[in-house]
Design a protein around this motif. Structure first.
Motif, short mmCIF file in Angstrom:
data_model
loop_
_atom_site.label_atom_id
_atom_site.label_comp_id
_atom_site.label_asym_id
_atom_site.label_seq_id
_atom_site.Cartn_x
_atom_site.Cartn_y
_atom_site.Cartn_z
N GLY A 74 0.81 -1.29 0.14
CA GLY A 74 0.09 -0.03 -0.08
C GLY A 74 0.87 1.24 0.09
O GLY A 74 2.06 1.14 -0.08
N VAL A 75 0.05 2.33 0.22
CA VAL A 75 0.96 3.69 0.32
C VAL A 75 1.36 4.09 1.64
O VAL A 75 0.76 3.54 2.56
CB VAL A 75 -0.01 4.76 -0.50
N ALA A 76 2.24 4.98 1.74
CA ALA A 76 2.68 5.63 3.02
C ALA A 76 2.83 7.09 2.97
O ALA A 76 3.13 7.39 1.74
CB ALA A 76 3.66 4.76 3.68
N GLN A 166 -4.24 7.21 12.56
CA GLN A 166 -4.57 8.59 12.17
C GLN A 166 -4.00 8.84 10.64
O GLN A 166 -2.68 8.03 10.49
CB GLN A 166 -3.42 9.49 13.28
N PHE A 167 -4.29 9.64 9.98
CA PHE A 167 -4.02 10.11 8.65
C PHE A 167 -3.11 11.36 8.97
O PHE A 167 -3.54 12.40 9.75
CB PHE A 167 -4.68 10.64 7.72
N ILE A 168 -1.74 11.31 8.90
CA ILE A 168 -0.83 12.54 9.29
C ILE A 168 -0.60 13.29 8.13
O ILE A 168 -0.30 13.05 7.02
CB ILE A 168 0.54 11.89 9.80
N SER A 169 -1.03 14.68 8.45
CA SER A 169 -0.77 15.79 7.47
C SER A 169 -0.32 17.02 8.16
O SER A 169 -1.01 18.03 8.07
CB SER A 169 -2.14 15.92 6.61
N CYS A 186 8.53 6.34 7.65
CA CYS A 186 7.27 6.64 6.81
C CYS A 186 6.05 6.27 7.95
O CYS A 186 6.21 5.56 8.95
CB CYS A 186 6.88 6.01 5.54
N VAL A 187 4.83 6.84 7.60
CA VAL A 187 3.83 6.27 8.38
C VAL A 187 2.67 5.74 7.59
O VAL A 187 2.29 6.32 6.40
CB VAL A 187 3.19 7.88 9.16
N GLU A 188 1.80 4.90 8.19
CA GLU A 188 0.63 4.30 7.46
C GLU A 188 -0.09 4.03 8.64
O GLU A 188 0.08 4.29 9.86
CB GLU A 188 1.06 3.38 6.52
N MET A 189 -1.29 3.31 8.16
CA MET A 189 -2.22 2.89 9.20
C MET A 189 -2.54 1.28 9.38
O MET A 189 -3.65 1.08 10.10
CB MET A 189 -3.68 3.61 8.74
N ILE A 211 5.58 5.62 -1.35
CA ILE A 211 5.41 6.73 -0.73
C ILE A 211 4.42 7.67 -1.63
O ILE A 211 4.77 7.99 -2.72
CB ILE A 211 6.74 7.49 -0.58
N SER A 212 3.34 7.75 -0.95
CA SER A 212 2.34 8.65 -1.84
C SER A 212 2.16 10.45 -1.30
O SER A 212 1.82 11.09 -2.10
CB SER A 212 0.91 8.35 -1.57
N ASP A 213 2.90 10.61 -0.13
CA ASP A 213 2.98 12.02 0.05
C ASP A 213 3.88 12.17 1.30
O ASP A 213 4.52 11.02 1.80
CB ASP A 213 1.32 12.18 0.67
N LYS A 214 4.05 13.31 1.72
CA LYS A 214 5.16 13.63 2.75
C LYS A 214 4.44 13.96 4.02
O LYS A 214 5.05 14.57 4.70
CB LYS A 214 6.15 14.49 2.22
N1 ADE Z 1 -0.91 6.51 4.11
C1 ADE Z 1 -0.57 7.27 3.06
N2 ADE Z 1 -0.28 8.44 3.51
C2 ADE Z 1 -0.18 8.56 4.65
C3 ADE Z 1 -0.25 9.34 5.87
N3 ADE Z 1 0.18 10.87 5.54
N4 ADE Z 1 -0.65 9.15 6.98
C4 ADE Z 1 -0.87 7.99 7.52
N5 ADE Z 1 -1.38 6.86 6.38
C5 ADE Z 1 -0.98 7.24 5.20
#
Ligand code: ADE
Length: 244
Positions: A74-76, A166-169, A186-189, A211-214
């Motif tokens: 998956g993505v993170a 948690q979605f981290i942004s 990296c973070v994911e759920m 990695i889909s985002d920072k």
């Molecule tokens: N999965 C992908 N991007 C994420 C994020 N920013 N926080 C948590 N899970 C994620």
């Protein structure tokens, strides 16, 4: 048989498109797709988001299918400054960053198991397959898609992952995580939940995260765009090499 889990349908769609001799089993509001992928017998499922959903799906898989291993893909969100969108993390140690039963247990300690994190084992063949994928990356990911995210030379990092519900942004949250779990990149759920169940059932497992985002202010936009376009093509390319 190998189980492949993703949290979302988008992350696994390219694999579903390639799956042959498909039969489906419905359980607990999830669909388990059994079939053949690159000549290997597999079961694919999307667990839905979060640690509870991932743990429940992993337990169901272990109990109902004759599995040799579980792969989560998956993505993170990247929280290490050197990680860019499109890079790949293969999980080493998996932390639950939102687990805190202090003062009874240390911060992050999994009660009874007495570990602060769980580690993956024997990542060598997955690392080798991912390295080959990265050399042929353009066969799987369209140039237009790569350009949207400014992906030029994606890299592979074998590193630690922090999972939590948690979605981290936010940069503030990243700074906190960097301080609390300095090795996490990296973070994911879901990953650490899969790791805990696999540890308890002695099931080999791997976590692949693209990695889909920072994990910053732009995370929600990058995450959605990346998941809808590129994510599952990565999974397809990595697994084609892994199963070869
Ligand atoms: N999965 C992908 N991007 C994420 C994020 N920013 N926080 C948590 N899970 C994620």
């Amino acid at each position: 048989m190998i189980a492949i889990i993703s949290a979302m349908q988008e992350e696994i769609q390219a694999l579903l498109n390639k799956l042959q001799n498909v039969s489906t089993i419905e359980k607990g509001m999830r669909t388990y797709y059994v079939g053949t992928l690159f000549n290997k017998k597999v079961v694919l499922v999307f667990s839905r988001w979060g640690k509870v959903a991932a743990a429940a799906t992993t337990t169901q898989l272990i109990n109902d299918f004759d599995l040799d291993e579980i792969i989560f893909t998956g993505v993170a969100g990247g929280i290490h400054p050197n990680l860019n969108i499109g890079d790949i993390v293969i999980g080493k140690d998996l932390f639950q960053h939102d687990l805190n039963a202090s003062p009874f247990y240390k911060r992050f300690e999994i009660p009874i198991i007495k570990k602060l994190f769980l580690e993956t084992k024997n990542p060598d063949s997955l690392i080798a397959a991912t390295t080959i994928f990265l050399q042929n990356y353009h066969c799987y990911v369209k140039l237009n898609d790569a350009q949207i995210f400014d992906i030029t030379k994606p890299k592979l990092v074998f590193g630690d992952i922090a999972s939590g519900d948690q979605f981290i942004s936010s940069l503030k949250k990243i700074a906190k995580l960097n301080k609390q779990i300095p090795s996490a990149i990296c973070v994911e759920m879901e990953g650490a939940a899969v790791a805990q169940i696999c540890y308890e059932y002695e099931m080999p497992f791997s976590i692949i995260r693209i990695i889909s985002d920072k994990a910053n202010d732009n995370a929600t936009i990058d995450f959605s765009k990346f998941s809808n376009t590129i994510a599952s093509n990565y999974a397809l390319g990595i697994l084609e090499n892994y199963f070869a």
